[in-house]
Design a protein around this motif. Structure first.
Motif, PDB file in Angstrom:
ATOM      1  N   VAL A 187       5.695 -19.677  13.882  1.00  0.00           N
ATOM      2  CA  VAL A 187       5.415 -19.154  15.215  1.00  0.00           C
ATOM      3  C   VAL A 187       4.650 -20.251  15.955  1.00  0.00           C
ATOM      4  O   VAL A 187       3.596 -20.697  15.494  1.00  0.00           O
ATOM      5  N   GLY A 188       5.199 -20.706  17.071  1.00  0.00           N
ATOM      6  CA  GLY A 188       4.568 -21.776  17.841  1.00  0.00           C
ATOM      7  C   GLY A 188       3.836 -21.202  19.036  1.00  0.00           C
ATOM      8  O   GLY A 188       4.405 -20.391  19.773  1.00  0.00           O
ATOM      9  N   ASP A 198      -6.889 -14.695  21.237  1.00  0.00           N
ATOM     10  CA  ASP A 198      -5.579 -14.053  21.356  1.00  0.00           C
ATOM     11  C   ASP A 198      -4.562 -14.619  20.359  1.00  0.00           C
ATOM     12  O   ASP A 198      -3.514 -14.016  20.128  1.00  0.00           O
ATOM     13  N   LEU A 199      -4.852 -15.786  19.786  1.00  0.00           N
ATOM     14  CA  LEU A 199      -3.927 -16.367  18.809  1.00  0.00           C
ATOM     15  C   LEU A 199      -3.739 -15.450  17.607  1.00  0.00           C
ATOM     16  O   LEU A 199      -2.787 -15.578  16.856  1.00  0.00           O
ATOM     17  N   ARG A 200      -4.675 -14.474  17.444  1.00  0.00           N
ATOM     18  CA  ARG A 200      -4.520 -13.565  16.307  1.00  0.00           C
ATOM     19  C   ARG A 200      -3.190 -12.823  16.393  1.00  0.00           C
ATOM     20  O   ARG A 200      -2.606 -12.462  15.392  1.00  0.00           O
ATOM     21  N   LEU A 201      -2.670 -12.616  17.604  1.00  0.00           N
ATOM     22  CA  LEU A 201      -1.345 -11.998  17.758  1.00  0.00           C
ATOM     23  C   LEU A 201      -0.276 -12.847  17.066  1.00  0.00           C
ATOM     24  O   LEU A 201       0.604 -12.330  16.389  1.00  0.00           O
ATOM     25  N   ALA A 202      -0.380 -14.146  17.243  1.00  0.00           N
ATOM     26  CA  ALA A 202       0.591 -15.055  16.625  1.00  0.00           C
ATOM     27  C   ALA A 202       0.415 -15.077  15.104  1.00  0.00           C
ATOM     28  O   ALA A 202       1.397 -15.084  14.352  1.00  0.00           O
ATOM     29  N   PHE A 203      -0.835 -15.078  14.665  1.00  0.00           N
ATOM     30  CA  PHE A 203      -1.079 -15.098  13.212  1.00  0.00           C
ATOM     31  C   PHE A 203      -0.557 -13.820  12.562  1.00  0.00           C
ATOM     32  O   PHE A 203       0.012 -13.849  11.480  1.00  0.00           O
ATOM     33  N   GLU A 204      -0.735 -12.689  13.277  1.00  0.00           N
ATOM     34  CA  GLU A 204      -0.275 -11.428  12.709  1.00  0.00           C
ATOM     35  C   GLU A 204       1.254 -11.419  12.630  1.00  0.00           C
ATOM     36  O   GLU A 204       1.837 -11.032  11.614  1.00  0.00           O
ATOM     37  N   LEU A 205       1.894 -11.883  13.681  1.00  0.00           N
ATOM     38  CA  LEU A 205       3.363 -11.950  13.680  1.00  0.00           C
ATOM     39  C   LEU A 205       3.849 -12.867  12.558  1.00  0.00           C
ATOM     40  O   LEU A 205       4.762 -12.525  11.808  1.00  0.00           O
ATOM     41  N   ALA A 206       3.218 -14.021  12.436  1.00  0.00           N
ATOM     42  CA  ALA A 206       3.632 -14.987  11.400  1.00  0.00           C
ATOM     43  C   ALA A 206       3.474 -14.380  10.014  1.00  0.00           C
ATOM     44  O   ALA A 206       4.348 -14.529   9.153  1.00  0.00           O
ATOM     45  N   GLU A 207       2.384 -13.675   9.819  1.00  0.00           N
ATOM     46  CA  GLU A 207       2.150 -13.109   8.496  1.00  0.00           C
ATOM     47  C   GLU A 207       3.220 -12.081   8.139  1.00  0.00           C
ATOM     48  O   GLU A 207       3.743 -12.067   7.020  1.00  0.00           O
ATOM     49  N   LEU A 208       3.581 -11.244   9.119  1.00  0.00           N
ATOM     50  CA  LEU A 208       4.605 -10.224   8.859  1.00  0.00           C
ATOM     51  C   LEU A 208       5.968 -10.853   8.575  1.00  0.00           C
ATOM     52  O   LEU A 208       6.797 -10.274   7.890  1.00  0.00           O
ATOM     53  N   GLU A 290       2.481  -8.369  26.205  1.00  0.00           N
ATOM     54  CA  GLU A 290       3.142  -7.089  26.131  1.00  0.00           C
ATOM     55  C   GLU A 290       4.046  -7.038  24.897  1.00  0.00           C
ATOM     56  O   GLU A 290       4.022  -6.080  24.133  1.00  0.00           O
ATOM     57  N   ILE A 291       4.815  -8.108  24.678  1.00  0.00           N
ATOM     58  CA  ILE A 291       5.843  -8.014  23.640  1.00  0.00           C
ATOM     59  C   ILE A 291       5.312  -8.270  22.226  1.00  0.00           C
ATOM     60  O   ILE A 291       5.785  -7.659  21.272  1.00  0.00           O
ATOM     61  N   LEU A 292       4.326  -9.134  22.061  1.00  0.00           N
ATOM     62  CA  LEU A 292       3.865  -9.401  20.687  1.00  0.00           C
ATOM     63  C   LEU A 292       3.318  -8.153  20.004  1.00  0.00           C
ATOM     64  O   LEU A 292       3.699  -7.862  18.867  1.00  0.00           O
ATOM     65  N   PRO A 293       2.466  -7.347  20.676  1.00  0.00           N
ATOM     66  CA  PRO A 293       1.995  -6.122  20.007  1.00  0.00           C
ATOM     67  C   PRO A 293       3.154  -5.190  19.630  1.00  0.00           C
ATOM     68  O   PRO A 293       3.120  -4.563  18.567  1.00  0.00           O
ATOM     69  N   ILE A 294       4.179  -5.129  20.460  1.00  0.00           N
ATOM     70  CA  ILE A 294       5.330  -4.262  20.157  1.00  0.00           C
ATOM     71  C   ILE A 294       6.069  -4.795  18.925  1.00  0.00           C
ATOM     72  O   ILE A 294       6.396  -4.035  18.001  1.00  0.00           O
ATOM     73  N   LEU A 295       6.322  -6.110  18.909  1.00  0.00           N
ATOM     74  CA  LEU A 295       7.014  -6.703  17.746  1.00  0.00           C
ATOM     75  C   LEU A 295       6.208  -6.478  16.470  1.00  0.00           C
ATOM     76  O   LEU A 295       6.761  -6.141  15.417  1.00  0.00           O
ATOM     77  N   ILE A 296       4.909  -6.650  16.582  1.00  0.00           N
ATOM     78  CA  ILE A 296       4.040  -6.482  15.405  1.00  0.00           C
ATOM     79  C   ILE A 296       4.116  -5.034  14.910  1.00  0.00           C
ATOM     80  O   ILE A 296       4.275  -4.785  13.718  1.00  0.00           O
ATOM     81  N   ARG A 297       4.048  -4.084  15.857  1.00  0.00           N
ATOM     82  CA  ARG A 297       4.109  -2.670  15.464  1.00  0.00           C
ATOM     83  C   ARG A 297       5.441  -2.361  14.781  1.00  0.00           C
ATOM     84  O   ARG A 297       5.482  -1.750  13.713  1.00  0.00           O
ATOM     85  N   LYS A 298       6.529  -2.833  15.376  1.00  0.00           N
ATOM     86  CA  LYS A 298       7.852  -2.529  14.821  1.00  0.00           C
ATOM     87  C   LYS A 298       8.048  -3.155  13.441  1.00  0.00           C
ATOM     88  O   LYS A 298       8.659  -2.567  12.552  1.00  0.00           O
ATOM     89  N   LEU A 299       7.538  -4.362  13.281  1.00  0.00           N
ATOM     90  CA  LEU A 299       7.668  -5.012  11.964  1.00  0.00           C
ATOM     91  C   LEU A 299       6.857  -4.262  10.911  1.00  0.00           C
ATOM     92  O   LEU A 299       7.295  -4.113   9.768  1.00  0.00           O
ATOM     93  N   LYS A 300       5.698  -3.785  11.322  1.00  0.00           N
ATOM     94  CA  LYS A 300       4.876  -3.004  10.383  1.00  0.00           C
ATOM     95  C   LYS A 300       5.598  -1.723   9.991  1.00  0.00           C
ATOM     96  O   LYS A 300       5.600  -1.333   8.824  1.00  0.00           O
ATOM     97  N   GLU A 301       6.210  -1.069  10.987  1.00  0.00           N
ATOM     98  CA  GLU A 301       6.944   0.172  10.704  1.00  0.00           C
ATOM     99  C   GLU A 301       8.069  -0.089   9.705  1.00  0.00           C
ATOM    100  O   GLU A 301       8.262   0.664   8.752  1.00  0.00           O
ATOM    101  N   ARG A 302       8.796  -1.185   9.924  1.00  0.00           N
ATOM    102  CA  ARG A 302       9.893  -1.512   9.000  1.00  0.00           C
ATOM    103  C   ARG A 302       9.394  -1.693   7.583  1.00  0.00           C
ATOM    104  O   ARG A 302      10.087  -1.422   6.622  1.00  0.00           O
ATOM    105  N   LYS A 303       8.201  -2.278   7.485  1.00  0.00           N
ATOM    106  CA  LYS A 303       7.664  -2.526   6.146  1.00  0.00           C
ATOM    107  C   LYS A 303       6.953  -1.305   5.587  1.00  0.00           C
ATOM    108  O   LYS A 303       6.349  -1.383   4.522  1.00  0.00           O
ATOM    109  N   GLY A 304       6.975  -0.218   6.340  1.00  0.00           N
ATOM    110  CA  GLY A 304       6.286   0.972   5.895  1.00  0.00           C
ATOM    111  C   GLY A 304       4.777   0.843   5.988  1.00  0.00           C
ATOM    112  O   GLY A 304       4.029   1.525   5.309  1.00  0.00           O
ATOM    113  N   LEU A 305       4.342  -0.108   6.828  1.00  0.00           N
ATOM    114  CA  LEU A 305       2.897  -0.301   6.973  1.00  0.00           C
ATOM    115  C   LEU A 305       2.342   0.454   8.177  1.00  0.00           C
ATOM    116  O   LEU A 305       1.146   0.636   8.322  1.00  0.00           O
ATOM    117  N   GLY A 306       3.274   0.849   9.058  1.00  0.00           N
ATOM    118  CA  GLY A 306       2.816   1.440  10.310  1.00  0.00           C
ATOM    119  C   GLY A 306       2.427   2.857  10.123  1.00  0.00           C
ATOM    120  O   GLY A 306       1.602   3.565  10.340  1.00  0.00           O
TER     121      GLY A 306
END
Ligand SMILES: Cc1cc2nc3c(=O)[nH]c(=O)nc-3n(C[C@H](O)[C@H](O)[C@H](O)COP(=O)(O)OP(=O)(O)OC[C@H]3O[C@@H](n4cnc5c(N)ncnc54)[C@H](O)[C@@H]3O)c2cc1C
Ligand SMILES: Nc1ncnc2c1ncn2[C@@H]1O[C@H](COP(=O)(O)O)[C@@H](O)[C@H]1O
Lengths: 306, 265
Positions: A187-188, A198-208, A290-306
């Motif tokens: 994630v760049g 705010d970079l924590r959004l990127a770190f969270e996305l990268a981790e997922l 707007e979009i990073l929190p949504i992507l993060i939420r959806k990825l968590k849901e897919r992994k059963g983490l949400g």
């Protein structure tokens, strides 16, 4: 043709020797380093090593002039790191020799040195020729260093006079060890991020996604929101992940050249005319906040983490 | 002593590289602009001028022929430097010169400094240009003039007759002291140049631009390397912009794509 290889480490010297492996002729090495261990490693590559035992570029330049006079090489090769570029540009000026950087391929034919190099911030390749003697700087980490094949001699060279420009202090940089070159997903982050937190959004996305975070030059080198080993681009690192997601990055040629090896490039930018959309496989015109929190939420849901 | 010289290049703009005939690149079709980091060099020179006093010159060498076709781009690039505080611009333009040969470029810059009788305290250039990207001109100029040279500088302090700079290298920062006169190449991080204001631009249009030819400088048009062929690097990307009625839907679409590309399981 005699070839002089300059480098700061035995690894860099090995890469330069690899870049010229198809060219015939004697080789000599000049190591620009204060390390004696590095000198013995360099001599294990099998050629005579002039050990320019200094850290100072002006002193190294003066010693290199002596090596040049003793050896009269037709070609001088180095990996294109900052200190060798400094030293060799001075030598080029003193003797009016041609010098080219970003070289990717070297050969010799009809007494001419023929080489290919990237120009225009790596938007273009230039096939050029020069009459010897010439200086070529090859792209770092492009050639696989040659393996050692013997034992060369070492000639120690010490600076004979105090240089006009003196080093007062050397401060080591803090690096983060992100290893973005090896990650499958990167994630760049760019200046579209407003605050360091705010970079924590990127770190969270990268981790997922099982990936790492890198950044554009302003983020890593200027703002220092990321360590410099997470800097992506022609003056930073070149990466080739399966997926590169550029978030809040405009897509300058100097950045994109560093990610051209990516299998898939996704761009997220709120400006629909940002150049990055021309160099991406998939683009989304959206505010990253707007979009990073949504992507993060959806990825968590897919992994059963949400 | 008392002069400051900043080296600026009207460089080919990599953002405007387009193929016309296959992947062959025709340099004459690429517009010029002031090379990015030269802006930082000009900004830093203006700051040093306020400390050191003296007159601030910019030297631009245009060897891309025919120079006459490039006149407008060149003037705009030079005027940007003038607007940011340069007093006088010296432009060397000559149709007989070879495109971008740095042996010649350095000879011209040194020739201009000598024949105009400039006595620079500091010569400032950028770490590298956006077209050639070699960073060799400042080092060449330094060794031809016999001046000390500090490269990749991201901070400059001046104090009685010397400079103390920070050189930004890959793994370390070096603090270096050099006597003046000296040549300095600066990095993009040294400052944050703001675009010139309208008033600055208007004032710049009244500042002198001196145009010289090679023959004015007694410099021979040498040629140490030649370009055989120039090709554009083609980037094959899909270029799909995901259209969706909401950001939520766009996110779903992206995740579907990543799944079908085998990245998400
Ligand atoms: C010789 C040279 C070498 C260089 N080397 C490198 C290099 O190695 N690596 C590198 O990266 N750069 C390099 N650069 C710098 C390069 O030219 C660019 O200046 C830099 O890449 C821009 O960084 P950026 O995209 O983060 O910032 P910007 O260009 O400022 O782009 C920010 C982007 O974020 C978008 N944005 C803003 N807010 C939001 C939001 N809320 N949501 C979504 N998007 C938003 C904006 O639309 C804009 O497109 C080099 C330059 C030169 C001259
Ligand atoms: N033709 C030129 N005229 C004036 N200055 C130049 C020219 N070419 C290079 N320079 C200066 O040297 C820097 C490095 O350029 P380069 O060696 O082309 O990477 C540029 O950013 C300028 O500051």
């Amino acid at each position: 043709m005699k070839i002089l290889v300059l480098g700061e480490t035995s690894r860099d010297i090995g890469e330069s020797l690899s870049a010229i492996s198809s060219i015939e002729g004697d080789r000599v090495v000049a190591l620009f380093s204060t390390s004696h261990d590095e000198a013995s490693r360099a001599s294990a590559l099998g050629y005579k090593v002039y050990h320019l035992n200094t850290r100072n570029t002006e002193a190294a330049y003066k010693l290199l002039v002596k090596v040049y006079e003793a050896e009269s090489p037709g070609l001088i090769v180095s990996v294109s790191t900052k200190n060798p570029r400094d030293v060799l540009s001075r030598l080029a000026g003193l003797l009016d020799l041609p010098l080219a950087t970003n070289v990717r391929k070297i050969s010799v034919g009809d007494g001419k040195i023929v080489y290919e190099r990237a120009v225009l911030s790596e938007r273009s390749i230039s096939l050029e020729e020069a009459d010897p003697p010439a200086i070529l700087l090859v792209m770092p980490r492009l050639f696989k260093p040659i393996a050692g094949e013997g034992q060369g001699s070492i000639e120690e060279l010490e600076p004979s006079e105090e240089p006009a420009a003196r080093i007062l202090e050397v401060k080591r940089k803090e690096l983060g060890g992100a290893r973005i070159e090896e990650a499958d997903v990167v994630v760049g982050v760019g200046r579209g991020f407003r605050r360091r937190e705010d970079l924590r959004l990127a770190f969270e996305l990268a981790e997922l996604l099982g990936g790492a975070v890198g950044g554009s030059r302003p983020i890593a080198a200027d703002l220092k929101w990321l360590p410099e080993d997470a800097w992506i681009g022609i003056s930073g690192k070149r990466i080739s992940p399966k997926l590169y997601i550029a978030v809040g990055i405009s897509g300058a040629p100097q950045h994109m050249a560093g990610v051209s090896g990516s299998k898939i490039i996704v761009a997220i930018n709120k400006d629909k005319s940002a150049p990055i959309f021309r160099y991406a496989d998939y683009g989304i015109v959206a505010d990253l906040y707007e979009i990073l929190p949504i992507l993060i939420r959806k990825l968590k849901e897919r992994k059963g983490l949400g | 002593m008392g002069d400051l010289v900043v080296l600026v290049k009207a460089a080919l703009n990599p953002e405007l590289v387009r193929s016309s005939d296959g992947d062959r690149l025709d340099l004459d079709s690429v517009p010029l602009k002031l090379s990015d980091i030269d802006r930082n060099a000009v900004e830093e020179a203006a700051r040093l001028k306020s400390i050191l006093g003296g007159k601030l010159y910019s030297i631009t060498v245009l060897t891309w022929g025919p120079a006459s076709l490039r006149e407008k781009d060149l003037r705009l690039a030079v005027q940007e430097a003038l607007a940011k505080g340069v007093d006088e611009a010296i432009v060397v333009a000559d149709d007989s010169a070879v495109p971008g040969d740095q042996v010649l470029t350095a000879n011209i810059i040194v020739g201009a400094i000598k024949s105009l009788g400039l006595k620079p305290d500091i010569i400032i250039a950028a770490e590298e240009s956006i077209d050639e990207g070699t960073g060799q001109i400042p080092g060449r100029v330094a060794s031809k003039l016999g001046f000390p040279y500090v490269s990749f500088v991201r901070k400059i302090d001046v104090s009685d007759g010397k400079i103390i700079v920070e050189r930004d290298l890959e793994e370390v920062v070096e603090v270096v002291e050099a006597p003046l006169p000296a040549v300095v190449s600066v990095t993009q991080e040294i400052n944050d140049p703001r675009p010139p204001t309208l008033i600055q631009i208007r004032r710049a249009s009244k500042k002198p631009i001196r145009t010289l030819k090679l023959s004015d400088l007694n410099v021979e048009p040498v040629r140490k390397r030649a370009i055989r062929e120039l090709r554009i690097i083609k980037e094959e990307r899909k270029g799909v912009v995901i259209e969706a009625e909401s950001v939520d839907k766009a996110a779903d679409r992206l995740l579907e794509i990543l799944e079908s590309e085998g990245i998400l399981k």
